[in-house]
Design a protein around this motif. Structure first.
Motif, short mmCIF file in Angstrom:
data_model
loop_
_atom_site.label_atom_id
_atom_site.label_comp_id
_atom_site.label_asym_id
_atom_site.label_seq_id
_atom_site.Cartn_x
_atom_site.Cartn_y
_atom_site.Cartn_z
N VAL A 1 0.83 -1.20 0.00
CA VAL A 1 0.00 0.00 0.00
C VAL A 1 0.86 1.25 0.00
CG1 VAL A 1 -1.57 1.37 1.43
CG2 VAL A 1 -2.05 -1.02 1.04
N SER A 2 1.89 1.24 0.85
CA SER A 2 2.79 2.41 0.93
C SER A 2 3.47 2.67 -0.41
CB SER A 2 3.85 2.19 2.01
OG SER A 2 3.24 2.00 3.27
N GLN B 1 0.82 4.13 -2.72
CA GLN B 1 0.45 5.49 -2.31
C GLN B 1 1.58 6.48 -2.65
OE1 GLN B 1 -0.41 4.82 1.85
NE2 GLN B 1 -2.62 4.53 1.46
N GLU B 2 2.82 6.02 -2.49
CA GLU B 2 3.98 6.87 -2.80
C GLU B 2 4.00 7.26 -4.28
OE1 GLU B 2 8.84 6.46 -2.82
OE2 GLU B 2 7.65 5.14 -1.55
N ASN C 1 1.55 8.10 -5.94
CA ASN C 1 0.58 9.18 -6.11
C ASN C 1 -0.15 9.05 -7.45
OD1 ASN C 1 -0.81 11.45 -5.27
ND2 ASN C 1 0.66 12.88 -6.19
N LYS D 1 -3.11 8.55 -10.29
CA LYS D 1 -4.45 9.05 -10.59
C LYS D 1 -4.79 8.64 -12.01
CE LYS D 1 -2.88 13.61 -12.16
NZ LYS D 1 -3.02 15.06 -11.98
N LEU E 1 -4.85 1.29 -9.26
CA LEU E 1 -5.68 2.01 -8.29
C LEU E 1 -6.69 1.07 -7.61
CD1 LEU E 1 -6.33 5.31 -10.28
CD2 LEU E 1 -5.05 5.10 -8.13
N GLN F 1 -4.78 -0.95 -5.16
CA GLN F 1 -4.46 -0.12 -4.01
C GLN F 1 -5.66 -0.01 -3.07
OE1 GLN F 1 -2.74 3.73 -4.93
NE2 GLN F 1 -3.58 4.63 -3.08
N ASN F 2 -6.85 0.18 -3.64
CA ASN F 2 -8.07 0.29 -2.85
C ASN F 2 -8.34 -1.00 -2.06
OD1 ASN F 2 -10.64 1.65 -2.13
ND2 ASN F 2 -11.55 0.01 -3.34
N GLU G 1 -5.80 -1.32 0.76
CA GLU G 1 -6.09 -0.37 1.84
C GLU G 1 -7.20 -0.91 2.74
OE1 GLU G 1 -4.85 3.85 -0.35
OE2 GLU G 1 -6.91 3.14 -0.41
#
Length: 560
Positions: free
Chosen positions: A203-204, A207-208, A210, A212, A332, A335-336, A339
């Protein structure tokens, strides 16, 4: 003596059977009191029960059809005018008729159809209506008396708490569902805890980045531009030069053309139109020139930004390879999901606590209903025992004592939190034993008759059918059992299949089932016996085919 409450209003008036088992075509007019059915073993008395079972929803079997090329039809007429069944018909979108007709058909294809007042219905609807019209006591039901489920059913019918029982079962299912969810949550949390550190790292990492939606396309476009600065500048500069050159540039030439055509535009519409088109082209080309100049001025050689863009793209490409996906959108989504797993691990105690609170609340709801069931059962049992012993005394078991033990236990079961045990002391001074061990076959038959005679009135069924409930008894006991059924018939329709003359003589209507063979084809027939033929039938049941004078005299005595 037990006094039966008067409720008799409804009954089965007519039964017709076509092409079923050994029956070719039979139509019976049934009376509203006590009907007896007799016949030799194997004559086909059970065929009648099979046909009646079809009317109340038993599954059809193609092997029951006599002639497989024709359809089998069983039809019953029921008087239901005062039985308060109107709501059933409204709820199931059926036409209500005071004399309702139920019909079952088995087609040659093996398909079964059911009708209520000529409207097709599902088997489930037929069962719902049939259970309110007929109670068929089969021979194996006597043995069920020693089974816990059957014992609970008897007391529950008497306690008349069906709504509470249904609510309890719903709450119990909800409670069990929550317990299952708890097990699944604990297993999931255990698995999540083991993978927590790894998931947290993934996850980190995501998230790193970033990420979209659309970022990959933007970066790839930027990289292409920064990586081709010289070529872009060179071509844009040359383009603007050719367009803007003072005397021979495209714009200068087009302006000159425009000026020359402006002198001709008033000559005709054709010249005016061509002038306007050139003018429009000039405006568009001037706009294009401005955009080229803007793009040229925007381009800068920035090695540092090129490096940063390339690093960002490589980071995305590496993540896609690592997780075996092709787009940022897939990253993404991953990642969701990760999380959620991490959050689940971090909030495990809170989630577990919330579910445990729900479980406790559900348990208390089920427990309250179970305790209510226990109280109503316990309250009903003494009255039931009193009625049972009064009837048993009438049918030759004056010293029989029935005891029903009911106690609370900790664990839930299908019936609540009760434990029930039926005990019987069949003889005077005898000790109480489990009813299925303490009673002989004949005693079980009598006990069952006593139970059914009570249940029949609590359930307020219009018709009850006994299939050789007199098994294992004879003589005076049979006479007394016949009296019980006769008393029942004063208030409801009773149909009894019997092999005992003492019971057969009690009937107001006597049907005989017999076989006959014509042209090598055996058929089961049913006839209503006249008074004279009843005497002969009873004499045969008493003394065999020869029908001695003493047997005939005895038969007359029984009828009188």
């Amino acid at each position: 003596m037990y006094i039966y409450p008067k409720i008799k209003e409804d009954l089965l008036t007519n039964l017709s059977i076509k092409n079923f088992a050994l029956i070719e075509d039979v139509s019976l007019q049934l009376q509203d009191d006590f009907t007896i059915i007799t016949g030799e073993t194997g004559a086909g008395k059970s065929i009648l029960l099979g046909a009646l079972s079809l009317l109340i929803g038993k599954r059809a079997d193609i092997t029951s059809v006599r002639n497989p090329d024709k359809k089998c039809v069983v039809e019953g007429h029921f008087k239901i005018s005062v039985y308060q069944l109107e709501n059933f018909f409204v709820d199931n979108d059926l036409d209500y008729e005071p004399e309702t007709i139920i019909r079952r058909e088995i087609l040659p294809s093996g398909k079964s159809r059911a009708f209520i007042n000529d409207t097709p219905v599902t088997l489930q609807k037929l069962v719902l209506l049939g259970n309110q019209l007929i109670d068929i006591h089969s021979q194996h039901e006597t043995l069920s008396l020693g089974e816990v489920n059957y014992q609970f059913k008897i007391i529950d019918d008497l306690a008349n708490h069906k709504t509470t029982l249904v609510s309890y079962k719903q709450k119990l299912n909800s409670y069990k569902t929550l317990l299952k969810q708890l097990e699944e949550l604990k297993a999931s949390q255990k698995e999540a805890k083991a993978a927590y550190d790894y998931n947290l790292f993934l996850v980190s990492e995501l998230q790193e980045a970033n990420l979209k939606e659309g970022i990959q396309e933007e970066l790839e476009e930027k990289f292409t531009e920064l990586n081709n600065v010289e070529e872009l500048k060179e071509n844009l500069s040359a383009s603007s030069f050719h367009l803007e050159q003072e005397e021979i540039g495209v714009l200068a030439v087009l302006r000159d053309v425009k000026n020359k055509l402006s002198r001709l535009e008033n000559f005709s519409e054709s010249y005016k139109e061509i002038f306007q088109r050139v003018e429009s082209s000039l405006l568009e080309l001037e706009d294009v020139t401005e955009e080229i100049v803007r793009l040229e001025g925007k381009i800068e050689d920035d090695p540092e930004e090129l490096t940063l863009v390339n690093q960002k793209l490589q980071q995305i490409y590496n993540l896609q390879r690592k997780h075996d996906v092709e787009t940022v959108e897939e990253l993404l989504a991953l990642q969701n999901d990760l999380e959620k797993k991490v959050a689940s691990s971090e909030n495990a105690d809170e989630e577990l606590n919330v579910l445990e609170q729900k479980i406790e609340a559900s348990k208390q709801e089920a427990l309250a209903l179970a305790q209510q069931l226990y109280k109503t059962r316990k309250k009903e049992i003494p009255t039931f025992i009193s009625k049972m012993q009064a009837i048993l005394a009438e049918i030759g078991m004056p010293d029989a004592k029935l005891k029903i033990e009911i106690s609370l236990q900790e664990e839930f079961n299908a019936h609540g939190i009760d434990k029930m045990n039926w005990l019987l002391a069949a003889n005077k001074g005898g000790s109480f034993k489990d009813i299925k061990k303490a009673a002989s076959g004949g005693e079980l038959s009598r006990i069952t008759l006593a139970v059914k005679s009570i249940l029949a009135f609590y359930g307020k069924l219009p018709t009850i059918i006994f299939d050789e409930i007199d098994t294992g008894v004879s003589g005076d006991v049979a006479q007394k059992m016949g009296n019980i059924m006769l008393k029942m018939s004063q208030e409801m329709q009773v149909i009894a299949i019997t092999h005992l003359p003492q019971i057969a003589a009690k009937g107001k209507q006597h049907l005989k089932v017999y076989k006959e063979t014509k042209k090598k084809i055996t058929t089961t027939n049913i006839e209503q016996l006249s008074e004279e033929n009843r005497i002969l039938e009873l004499a045969e049941m008493l003394g065999g085919k020869e029908k001695s004078n003493s047997a005939i005299a005895h038969a007359k005595q029984l009828l009188n």
